[in-house]
Structure formats: C-alpha cells, structure tokens
Design a protein around this motif. Structure first.
Motif, short mmCIF file in Angstrom:
data_model
loop_
_atom_site.label_atom_id
_atom_site.label_comp_id
_atom_site.label_asym_id
_atom_site.label_seq_id
_atom_site.Cartn_x
_atom_site.Cartn_y
_atom_site.Cartn_z
N ILE A 1 -108.18 -42.60 -63.79
CA ILE A 1 -108.93 -42.13 -64.97
C ILE A 1 -110.26 -42.88 -65.06
N ALA A 2 -110.25 -44.20 -64.87
CA ALA A 2 -111.49 -44.98 -64.93
C ALA A 2 -112.51 -44.45 -63.92
N LEU A 3 -112.07 -44.22 -62.69
CA LEU A 3 -112.99 -43.73 -61.67
C LEU A 3 -113.45 -42.30 -61.97
N CYS A 4 -112.58 -41.49 -62.53
CA CYS A 4 -112.97 -40.13 -62.92
C CYS A 4 -114.07 -40.18 -63.97
N LEU A 5 -113.92 -41.05 -64.97
CA LEU A 5 -114.94 -41.18 -66.00
C LEU A 5 -116.26 -41.68 -65.40
N VAL A 6 -116.19 -42.64 -64.49
CA VAL A 6 -117.40 -43.14 -63.82
C VAL A 6 -118.06 -42.02 -63.03
N ASP A 7 -117.25 -41.24 -62.31
CA ASP A 7 -117.79 -40.11 -61.54
C ASP A 7 -118.55 -39.13 -62.43
N ASN A 8 -118.19 -39.10 -63.70
CA ASN A 8 -118.79 -38.14 -64.62
C ASN A 8 -119.82 -38.78 -65.54
N GLY A 9 -120.32 -39.94 -65.15
CA GLY A 9 -121.47 -40.51 -65.84
C GLY A 9 -121.19 -41.55 -66.90
N TYR A 10 -119.94 -41.88 -67.14
CA TYR A 10 -119.62 -42.89 -68.14
C TYR A 10 -119.70 -44.29 -67.57
N GLU A 11 -120.12 -45.23 -68.40
CA GLU A 11 -119.90 -46.63 -68.13
C GLU A 11 -118.63 -46.98 -68.88
N VAL A 12 -117.69 -47.64 -68.22
CA VAL A 12 -116.36 -47.85 -68.78
C VAL A 12 -116.03 -49.34 -68.76
N TYR A 13 -115.71 -49.88 -69.93
CA TYR A 13 -115.17 -51.23 -70.01
C TYR A 13 -113.69 -51.14 -69.64
N VAL A 14 -113.22 -52.07 -68.81
CA VAL A 14 -111.83 -52.05 -68.37
C VAL A 14 -111.19 -53.41 -68.59
N ALA A 15 -109.88 -53.39 -68.85
CA ALA A 15 -109.10 -54.61 -69.03
C ALA A 15 -107.68 -54.35 -68.53
N ASP A 16 -107.05 -55.43 -68.12
CA ASP A 16 -105.68 -55.33 -67.64
C ASP A 16 -105.03 -56.69 -67.84
N ALA A 17 -103.70 -56.74 -67.88
CA ALA A 17 -102.99 -58.01 -68.02
C ALA A 17 -103.14 -58.87 -66.77
N ARG A 18 -103.35 -58.24 -65.63
CA ARG A 18 -103.55 -58.98 -64.39
C ARG A 18 -104.99 -59.51 -64.33
N PRO A 19 -105.25 -60.53 -63.53
CA PRO A 19 -106.59 -61.14 -63.50
C PRO A 19 -107.64 -60.24 -62.84
N LYS A 20 -108.89 -60.49 -63.21
CA LYS A 20 -110.02 -59.74 -62.66
C LYS A 20 -110.03 -59.77 -61.14
N THR A 21 -109.64 -60.87 -60.54
CA THR A 21 -109.66 -60.98 -59.08
C THR A 21 -108.81 -59.92 -58.40
N ASP A 22 -107.80 -59.40 -59.10
CA ASP A 22 -106.96 -58.33 -58.54
C ASP A 22 -107.71 -56.99 -58.47
N PHE A 23 -108.86 -56.91 -59.13
CA PHE A 23 -109.56 -55.63 -59.26
C PHE A 23 -110.99 -55.65 -58.71
N GLU A 24 -111.32 -56.66 -57.92
CA GLU A 24 -112.69 -56.76 -57.39
C GLU A 24 -113.08 -55.52 -56.59
N ALA A 25 -112.19 -55.00 -55.77
CA ALA A 25 -112.50 -53.81 -54.97
C ALA A 25 -112.74 -52.61 -55.88
N LEU A 26 -111.93 -52.46 -56.91
CA LEU A 26 -112.11 -51.36 -57.86
C LEU A 26 -113.46 -51.49 -58.57
N LEU A 27 -113.80 -52.69 -59.00
CA LEU A 27 -115.06 -52.89 -59.70
C LEU A 27 -116.25 -52.57 -58.79
N ARG A 28 -116.15 -52.91 -57.52
CA ARG A 28 -117.21 -52.54 -56.56
C ARG A 28 -117.27 -51.03 -56.39
N GLN A 29 -116.11 -50.40 -56.33
CA GLN A 29 -116.06 -48.94 -56.18
C GLN A 29 -116.71 -48.26 -57.38
N GLY A 30 -116.63 -48.89 -58.54
CA GLY A 30 -117.25 -48.34 -59.75
C GLY A 30 -118.75 -48.49 -59.78
#
Length: 181
Positions: free
Chosen positions: A40-69
């Motif tokens: 869903i986050a990537l879908c929103l980004v694909d459609n022009g949104y800037e999206v704040y994201v949070a998760d219980a796991r640490p940011k380091t687990d999502f570095e690749a996703l954040l780069r993809q965004g």
C-alpha cells in the motif's frame, strides 16, 4: 463492519491503469509495514503521495524499502506520524495490536481520518468506531482481501465500511474502479 460494506477493487499505479493522484493538502501516514502495508505504501508513492511510515521493527529493517520509495517514504514513529498526518492508515497483524495502537497513538494524536486496512472482528470495530468519533476521528474499516500478493499487481479487493465521502479520493489514488453499494 461500520455501516454497509462497500467494495473497492484496487488498481495500483504499477498495473498501468489510469489513476488519480493526491488532491492536495493531505498528509498521509501508514503504520504497519508487513507485506500488505509495504504494498500500500508503495502504491501511494507510485500515485504521487509522500507517505510517513512507522513500524514496530527498527528503521534498519526497512532501508531497502525507503530507498525504493525514492524519498517519498519518510520514516518516523507512531506518535509523530499521528500528529503530522491528517489521514492515517493502519495495516496491523491482530485485533490486540490494532486496539493498542489506537489507544496509545491514534486516539491521542490524530485529528483527521483513520483507515484501518487490517482484518478485524466485528465487535472490535463496533467498539472502536464510537471511540474514534469521541476523539474527533473519522474511521473507515477497509480490510484487504484476496491475498497480499495482489496489492502491488493492482488486483486486490478492499471492503470499505464507513462514510463514503470520508477521504474517498484517497482510495481513488490506488483504484480506478470503486463501487459503493
């Protein structure tokens, strides 16, 4: 379900279908970056949104996703996300986690719309709906169906319950066809 269920057939930007981007003025956040939340986050980004994201796991687990965004996904914590955003989506693994995130983060900080994409139970939704209203929050129940593998392909189905005018255009950003019954 909150009110009569509505059916939304998602058509994500990657599917090549014509979709509508942000209407302006909306700050969107997403709590929960499991398979569905990530899609869903990537879908929103694909459609022009800037999206704040949070998760219980640490940011380091999502570095690749954040780069993809490509700079359009912004990492923060749940409290900051709920304060900054006027539309918050949650994609969480259980009813207990939804209740905890609502009580600790959404209700105290959000002043806008909460769209829960999680699979919940009817009694919990009936309990959360009035609590959200007491906090000045519009709640849409919008569980995903069909399997998370369909989120990025644009073939998922979302059952939407709640006020049809509440942030209707946000759903248009990830859907080319929305049917309200």
């Amino acid at each position: 379900c909150i009110g009569e269920p509505k059916v939304l057939v998602s058509r994500c930007g990657r599917s090549g279908r014509d979709v509508k981007g942000p209407s302006g003025g909306e700050t969107v956040g997403l709590i929960g970056l499991g398979a569905a939340g990530t899609g869903i986050a990537l879908c929103l980004v694909d459609n022009g949104y800037e999206v704040y994201v949070a998760d219980a796991r640490p940011k380091t687990d999502f570095e690749a996703l954040l780069r993809q965004g490509a700079g359009r996904l912004r990492w923060t914590d749940n409290d900051d996300l709920c304060r900054k955003c006027n539309v918050v989506l949650t994609s969480l693994p259980s009813v207990a986690v939804i209740a905890r995130v609502a009580a600790q983060h959404v209700f105290p900080a959000l002043r806008g719309t909460w769209i829960d994409l999680s699979t919940t139970d009817e009694e919990e939704v009936k309990r959360l709906g009035p609590l959200a209203k007491q906090h000045g929050i519009d709640l849409l129940e919008a569980p995903l169906t069909g399997g998370v593998h369909l989120v990025r392909s644009g073939d998922m189905t979302v059952l939407v319950g709640g006020d049809r005018e509440v942030r209707r255009y946000l759903f248009h950003s990830c859907a080319s066809e929305i049917e309200f019954e």
